[in-house]
Design an enzyme around this catalytic site. Structure first.
Site, mmCIF file in Angstrom:
data_model
loop_
_atom_site.group_PDB
_atom_site.id
_atom_site.type_symbol
_atom_site.label_atom_id
_atom_site.label_comp_id
_atom_site.label_asym_id
_atom_site.label_seq_id
_atom_site.Cartn_x
_atom_site.Cartn_y
_atom_site.Cartn_z
ATOM 1 N N LYS A 1 0.903 -1.299 0.043
ATOM 2 C CA LYS A 1 -0.040 0.103 0.155
ATOM 3 C C LYS A 1 0.815 1.283 0.043
ATOM 4 O O LYS A 1 2.057 1.312 0.368
ATOM 5 C CB LYS A 1 -0.975 -0.117 1.199
ATOM 6 C CG LYS A 1 -0.221 -0.063 2.453
ATOM 7 C CD LYS A 1 -1.226 -0.333 3.763
ATOM 8 C CE LYS A 1 -0.331 -0.256 4.928
ATOM 9 N NZ LYS A 1 -1.228 -0.774 6.148
ATOM 10 N N TYR B 1 16.366 29.805 8.909
ATOM 11 C CA TYR B 1 15.185 30.531 9.571
ATOM 12 C C TYR B 1 15.086 30.663 11.135
ATOM 13 O O TYR B 1 15.450 29.846 11.624
ATOM 14 C CB TYR B 1 13.839 30.016 9.118
ATOM 15 C CG TYR B 1 13.491 30.245 7.734
ATOM 16 C CD1 TYR B 1 13.319 31.429 7.093
ATOM 17 C CD2 TYR B 1 13.585 29.062 6.600
ATOM 18 C CE1 TYR B 1 13.003 31.481 5.585
ATOM 19 C CE2 TYR B 1 13.293 29.102 5.364
ATOM 20 C CZ TYR B 1 12.883 30.616 5.013
ATOM 21 O OH TYR B 1 12.779 30.488 3.733
HETATM 22 C C1 LIG Z 1 -0.326 -1.834 6.897
HETATM 23 C C2 LIG Z 1 -1.204 -2.875 7.412
HETATM 24 C C3 LIG Z 1 -0.285 -4.173 7.403
HETATM 25 C C4 LIG Z 1 1.243 -4.052 7.103
HETATM 26 O O1 LIG Z 1 1.475 -3.667 8.286
HETATM 27 P P1 LIG Z 1 3.181 -3.492 8.750
HETATM 28 O O2 LIG Z 1 3.237 -3.019 10.066
HETATM 29 O O3 LIG Z 1 3.720 -2.505 7.918
HETATM 30 O O4 LIG Z 1 3.847 -4.832 8.516
HETATM 31 C C5 LIG Z 1 -0.975 -5.286 7.763
HETATM 32 N N1 LIG Z 1 -2.333 -5.291 7.724
HETATM 33 C C6 LIG Z 1 -2.845 -4.065 7.856
HETATM 34 C C7 LIG Z 1 -4.522 -4.470 8.031
HETATM 35 C C8 LIG Z 1 -2.473 -2.929 7.504
HETATM 36 O O5 LIG Z 1 -3.445 -1.853 7.541
#
Ligand SMILES: *Cc1c(COP(=O)(O)O)cnc(C)c1O
Length: 372
Positions: A40, A260
Site C-alpha cells: 500500500k 530561518y
Molecule cells: C499496513 C497494514 C499491514 C502491514 O503492516 P506493517 O506493520 O507495515 O507490517 C497489515 N495489515 C493491515 C490491515 C494493515 O493496514
C-alpha cells in the site's frame, strides 16, 4: 539497475530490491504459514510498480493495498496474484473490483450486502476477505455485526470466503496485553464465521510467535527494513539510502546564525554545508537541530531548521565534504528508525514521506553493492 529522475536531482534515493527480497525470504522462513506482501501507499513510498514485481519474483503470491485504485494499477503487473484491498469496498465500486479480479476486504455488513448483491446478479460467488475488529476499533466487523452473521449465516451466501482477518494494534510491543486479548477475540470470531484461511499478523505480529501466524502473514514495514520489534535489534536489512548533494559550503564565525528564525548560532569557527533536500522532500521540518547526516562514518549535525528545499549541516569535522559532493541522510549510518526517533515519529512515516524530487536508483541484487 533501474533509474528514474535526472542527474540534476538534488538527492539520490537508492532502493535495494535485493534487500527487500531477502527480507521477504527471511519473514517467510520465520512464519508458520504463507506470507503476503503489503505494498500500500506505493509500497511505502518506494514505487509499487517496481517493488511488487520484485516481491513476486521472491515468491509472494498475495498482495495487500489500501485503495481499490492501487489494486487496479497493480493488476496488469501481477496478472496471477491475489490482490486484496484493505480499506474495503467503496460503495458503487463493486463491479470495477470484480472485473479486475481484485479481492475486497469486507469491513462491514453493508459491504458484505453490496458484494453478495453483485454475486446474485452475476449468478456466481465472488471472492472476498472478511475483516473483524478484534480490538483496534478501526476497520472490520464490530461484535454486534458479527453476532448478526452468527444469527443469519446466509448473509454470507455469495461470498467465496478467501480469508478471515484482523489487525493488531500493539504488535511491536511483545508484552503488551492487547496482543493476547486481540488473539482471543480473533479466535472467537473465527468460530462464528465459516471455515476459511486466517490472517492476523503484520510485520511485528510475525515476531510475536507462531500463535499469531495463522495461514497468511501480512508484513509491510519489515520488508522495507523497518525494525519490527520496538527497542530490539533490527533483524531486517535496510532497503533505502538517501544521498544529498552539497550545493554550497561556507565558513562562519562565532555569533553567526544559520537558517530561518536564527535557531542555531555558531559558538566558534564552523564550516556549513547546504544540501538540496528539504521538508518538501520528506526530510521533516521537525528534524531541525536534531538529525545527523554522515560523511562516511563522520557524523554531521543538522544545524538550524530544515527549509522547504534545503537543509544545513555542520561539516567542520569533515574537510572532505565539498560543493558537488554527497552526504548520507539515510542509510547504513542513519537508519529509518533512528531518524524517525529524532523526528518524534516512526520509520513508516519517514519512508512514506520520501518525496518525488529524488533521482531514484533501483539495485536488483547483491545488497552489499549499495548498502555497504
Ligand atoms: C499496513 C497494514 C499491514 C502491514 O503492516 P506493517 O506493520 O507495515 O507490517 C497489515 N495489515 C493491515 C490491515 C494493515 O493496514
Amino acid at each position: 539497475m533501474a533509474r528514474t529522475g535526472t542527474d540534476h536531482a538534488g538527492a539520490r534515493l537508492e532502493i535495494d530490491l535485493g534487500a527487500i527480497q531477502a527480507n521477504y525470504r527471511a519473514l517467510k522462513a520465520r512464519a508458520r504459514g504463507a506470507v503476503a506482501a503489503v505494498v500500500k501507499a506505493d509500497a511505502y513510498g518506494l514505487d509499487a510498480g517496481i517493488v511488487a514485481p520484485a516481491l513476486a519474483a521472491a515468491g509472494a503470491r498475495q498482495f495487500f493495498v489500501a485503495h481499490l485504485d492501487e489494486a487496479l494499477a497493480l493488476r496488469p503487473l501481477l496478472p496471477e496474484a491475489e490482490i486484496f484491498v484493505l480499506n474495503g469496498l467503496p460503495a458503487g465500486a463493486e463491479a470495477d473490483c470484480a472485473a479486475a479480479r481484485v479481492i475486497p476486504v469486507l469491513n462491514s455488513l453493508g459491504q458484505i450486502d453490496a458484494w453478495t448483491a453483485l454475486a446474485r446478479r452475476d449468478g456466481a460467488a465472488l471472492p472476498a476477505a472478511v475483516q473483524v475488529d478484534s480490538g483496534m476499533s478501526r476497520l472490520g466487523l464490530p461484535a454486534a455485526e458479527l453476532a448478526r452473521i452468527a444469527a443469519d449465516p446466509a448473509r454470507l451466501d455469495g461470498v467465496a470466503l478467501r480469508l478471515v482477518m484482523s489487525h493488531l494494534g500493539c504488535a511491536d510491543t511483545p508484552d503488551h496485553p492487547m496482543n493476547r486479548r486481540q488473539l482471543a477475540a480473533f479466535e472467537a470470531a473465527r468460530r462464528v464465521l465459516p471455515e476459511a484461511p486466517a490472517s492476523l499478523a503484520n510485520s511485528s505480529g510475525i515476531f510475536l510467535g507462531p500463535d499469531f501466524h495463522f495461514d497468511l502473514a501480512r508484513p509491510g514495514a519489515a520488508l522495507y527494513g523497518i525494525a519490527p520489534v520496538a527497542g530490539a535489534e533490527n533483524p531486517m536489512l535496510p532497503s533505502v539510502r538517501l544521498m544529498a548533494r552539497v550545493i554550497q559550503t561556507r565558513e562562519i564565525g562565532a555569533g553567526d546564525a544559520v537558517g530561518y528564525a536564527a535557531s542555531w548560532t555558531a559558538d566558534g569557527p564552523r564550516r556549513i554545508a547546504t544540501v538540496a533536500v528539504g521538508y518538501a522532500d520528506g526530510y521533516l521540518r521537525c528534524l531541525g537541530n536534531r538529525a545527523t547526516a554522515f560523511a562516511g562514518a563522520t557524523p554531521l549535525p543538522l544545524v538550524g531548521v530544515v527549509s522547504m528545499d534545503t537543509a544545513t549541516f555542520d561539516v567542520t569535522g569533515a574537510p572532505e565534504v565539498r560543493e558537488g559532493g554527497w552526504i548520507e541522510l539515510l542509510g547504513p549510518n542513519q537508519s529509518l528508525d533512528a531518524l524517525a526517533t529524532e523526528a518524534g515519529t516512526i520509520g513508516y512515516e519517514i519512508l512514506t514521506s520520501l518525496g518525488g524530487r529524488y533521482a531514484r536508483v533501483y539495485a536488483d541484487a547483491q545488497p552489499e553493492r549499495l548498502i555497504a
